[in-house]
Design a protein around this motif. Structure first.
Motif: not given
Length: 317
Positions: A106-125
């Motif tokens: 039930g807790d709120a959370i945030a995520m950052l998926g980041i692929q450093l070698e390709t410099r891609r990133r996507n966010r979720l909460n």
């Protein structure tokens, strides 16, 4: 106090985000991107992206209301998406991690998926749905991508089985020591978590990447961090959260040793300060005063190698 207009009431952004957007005259311009790019479900490319990653950045709020950022690593495939509104995360509870206290059902959370070698990133909460201590499901609240600006490319390898935790105990401190200062002052990357409680009663947590040339974070003699805010996507999720709720959680990673430094504390946003001229290309500043500090040596089973160091400077050009 942040004022709300009739137009603000229907905006996809909350009052803090709007206040920063208003300070630079981009409220109308950012209304469309907010409605079009901040989704309530993951697009297919994001659903395929997260399972490829060997680590995830998380933001969570503990029982005292302090927000923490953390990094958790596991073999690729530890995340999967059964449907666009869900992400399953196979990570066991970690009592050594101060962020773990904010990862109950039930807790709120945030995520950052980041692929450093390709410099891609996507966010979720979103919200955690948990039935045991070995994994949880994230029910998506918001999903959106970010551009590759300020990401220093790095490749990574596992140096031990990620299921085997470090044998080194964490160090809890009330102030920065010499080693901790060195981690911060020598960093070109860190991650920051923040949150707001919305008018509808929902908690919205965010965690994001911050990058710059080595030494871009300044540490004063009394341990206060001054951090430049460089030109970006104009969403102002992090700074907007700070204006509503001046709390932050920062995490610095030593990419060569696997050490992780986690800080929780208070923030002051400086939208218009003469000090900004001391930071090349910065548009505004924010200050962070650590109140709780946890140093966790060798906690990450990954080691990273910096690739093409000139790319970071070009990404800002």
């Amino acid at each position: 106090m942040l004022e709300q207009t009739r137009e603000d009431a229907t905006s996809p952004w909350h009052q803090g985000e709007l206040a920063v957007q208003r300070s630079v005259g981009v409220v109308e311009r950012m209304d469309g991107p907010g409605r079009n790019f901040v989704r309530k479900a993951m697009p297919e490319q994001h659903r395929a992206f997260f399972p490829m990653l060997p680590f995830i950045v998380l933001g969570a709020v503990d029982t005292k209301g302090d927000v923490w950022a953390t990094v958790r690593a596991a073999r690729p495939g530890f995340m999967s998406s059964p449907d666009p509104e869900s992400l399953d995360v196979d990570l066991p509870r970690d009592p050594a991690d101060p962020a773990d206290a904010g990862m109950e059902d039930g807790d709120a959370i945030a995520m950052l998926g980041i692929q450093l070698e390709t410099r891609r990133r996507n966010r979720l909460n979103g919200v955690i749905r948990r039935t045991d201590a070995e994994a949880f499901r994230l029910r998506v609240g918001q999903s959106f991508g970010n551009c590759p600006q300020y990401i220093q490319p790095r490749s990574s390898v596992f140096v031990r089985d990620p299921d085997r935790p470090t044998e080194v105990a964490p160090l809890h401190a009330g102030q920065l020591d010499h080693h901790m200062r060195g981690m911060i002052e020598g960093a070109d990357t860190f991650f920051v978590a923040s949150y707001v409680d919305r008018d509808n009663g929902e908690r919205q947590v965010d965690v994001s990447h911050r990058g710059g040339d080595v030494g871009f974070v300044h540490v004063s003699a009394d341990g206060v961090l001054t951090i430049p805010d460089f030109p970006g996507n104009r969403f102002f999720n992090t700074l907007g959260n700070f204006l509503v709720n001046p709390k932050a959680g920062l995490v610095f990673v030593d990419f060569e040793t696997g050490d992780m430094l986690q800080l929780a504390g208070k923030v002051e946003v400086l939208l218009d300060s003469p000090e900004v001229t001391s930071f090349e290309r910065a548009e505004r500043l924010w200050r962070f005063t650590p109140e709780e500090i946890v140093l966790r040596p060798d906690t990450l089973p990954l080691r990273w190698r910096k690739e093409s160091p000139d790319l970071l400077r070009r990404s800002r050009g």
